[in-house]
Write a protein that holds these residues in place. Structure first.
Motif, short mmCIF file in Angstrom:
data_model
loop_
_atom_site.label_atom_id
_atom_site.label_comp_id
_atom_site.label_asym_id
_atom_site.label_seq_id
_atom_site.Cartn_x
_atom_site.Cartn_y
_atom_site.Cartn_z
N ALA A 32 21.81 -45.04 5.93
CA ALA A 32 21.38 -44.15 4.86
C ALA A 32 21.79 -44.72 3.52
N MET A 33 21.01 -44.39 2.51
CA MET A 33 21.36 -44.74 1.14
C MET A 33 21.08 -43.52 0.27
N GLY A 34 21.89 -43.37 -0.75
CA GLY A 34 21.71 -42.19 -1.58
C GLY A 34 22.29 -42.37 -2.96
N TRP A 35 22.13 -41.33 -3.74
CA TRP A 35 22.62 -41.28 -5.11
C TRP A 35 23.48 -40.04 -5.31
N TYR A 36 24.58 -40.24 -5.98
CA TYR A 36 25.46 -39.16 -6.40
C TYR A 36 25.61 -39.26 -7.91
N ARG A 37 26.11 -38.21 -8.50
CA ARG A 37 26.37 -38.26 -9.94
C ARG A 37 27.62 -37.47 -10.27
N GLN A 38 28.22 -37.88 -11.37
CA GLN A 38 29.43 -37.20 -11.84
C GLN A 38 29.35 -37.04 -13.34
N ARG A 44 32.03 -35.15 -8.41
CA ARG A 44 30.87 -35.93 -8.00
C ARG A 44 30.02 -35.09 -7.04
N GLU A 45 28.70 -35.13 -7.24
CA GLU A 45 27.81 -34.33 -6.41
C GLU A 45 26.66 -35.17 -5.89
N LEU A 46 26.16 -34.75 -4.74
CA LEU A 46 25.02 -35.43 -4.16
C LEU A 46 23.77 -35.12 -4.98
N VAL A 47 22.98 -36.16 -5.25
CA VAL A 47 21.69 -35.98 -5.91
C VAL A 47 20.57 -36.07 -4.88
N ALA A 48 20.56 -37.16 -4.14
CA ALA A 48 19.52 -37.36 -3.14
C ALA A 48 19.99 -38.41 -2.14
N VAL A 49 19.51 -38.26 -0.91
CA VAL A 49 19.86 -39.21 0.13
C VAL A 49 18.67 -39.41 1.03
N ILE A 50 18.51 -40.61 1.53
CA ILE A 50 17.43 -40.90 2.45
C ILE A 50 18.00 -41.65 3.65
N THR A 67 12.64 -38.32 -7.22
CA THR A 67 12.13 -38.84 -5.96
C THR A 67 12.95 -40.06 -5.55
N ILE A 68 13.49 -40.00 -4.33
CA ILE A 68 14.24 -41.13 -3.80
C ILE A 68 13.34 -41.90 -2.83
N SER A 69 13.45 -43.21 -2.87
CA SER A 69 12.66 -44.03 -1.96
C SER A 69 13.46 -45.27 -1.60
N ARG A 70 13.06 -45.92 -0.52
CA ARG A 70 13.76 -47.12 -0.07
C ARG A 70 12.78 -48.23 0.20
N ASN A 75 16.62 -53.88 1.25
CA ASN A 75 17.88 -53.11 1.24
C ASN A 75 18.12 -52.47 -0.12
N THR A 76 17.08 -51.88 -0.64
CA THR A 76 17.15 -51.30 -1.98
C THR A 76 16.73 -49.83 -1.94
N VAL A 77 17.41 -49.03 -2.73
CA VAL A 77 17.05 -47.63 -2.87
C VAL A 77 16.74 -47.36 -4.34
N TYR A 78 15.76 -46.51 -4.56
CA TYR A 78 15.33 -46.18 -5.92
C TYR A 78 15.47 -44.68 -6.13
N LEU A 79 15.65 -44.31 -7.38
CA LEU A 79 15.63 -42.90 -7.76
C LEU A 79 14.76 -42.76 -8.99
N GLN A 80 13.58 -42.22 -8.79
CA GLN A 80 12.68 -41.94 -9.91
C GLN A 80 13.03 -40.56 -10.45
#
Length: 124
Positions: A32-38, A44-50, A67-70, A75-80
């Motif tokens: 899994a890959m994801g984005w968090y923010r603080q 720190r909180e979860l934004v999105a995970v895939i 929108t999260i995509s991989r 091996n890259t994850v994006y967050l639009q």
């Protein structure tokens, strides 16, 4: 293994940004890959995970805007991030649950591997 995040910056409210995070190193597989923010003064909180082969999950606060995509091959994850709001201002961190190649042994799982943060600032 490294998680290299990029794409942060300063944008006006209503604008868009696209974050990228590339995993590199002796990677066997990524679960899994994801984005968090603080944000300042906040946890720190979860934004999105895939999850590999699964559907993405989003924090309620970003549903319909982010929108999260991989790219599995890279091996890259994006967050639009669209329709950005001042409350989206934070340091955004990439996170991965992955297996490392260990020569002569079974792959080693890293449950919670973090990249460096990238600052997102949304002005009103």
């Amino acid at each position: 293994v490294q998680l290299q995040a990029s794409g942060g910056g300063l944008v006006q409210a209503g604008g868009s940004l696209r974050l990228s995070c590339a995993a590199s190193g002796s990677i066997f597989s990524i679960n899994a890959m994801g984005w968090y923010r603080q944000a300042p003064g906040k946890e720190r909180e979860l934004v999105a995970v895939i999850i590999s082969g699964g559907n993405p999950n989003y924090a309620d606060s970003v549903k319909g805007r982010f929108t999260i995509s991989r790219d599995y091959a890279m091996n890259t994850v994006y967050l639009q991030m669209n329709s950005l709001k001042p409350e989206d201002t934070a340091v955004y961190y990439c996170n991965a649950d992955l297996y490392l190649v260990v020569p002569g042994s079974n792959p080693l799982r890293l449950y919670d591997h973090w990249g460096q943060g990238t600052q997102v600032t949304v002005s009103s």
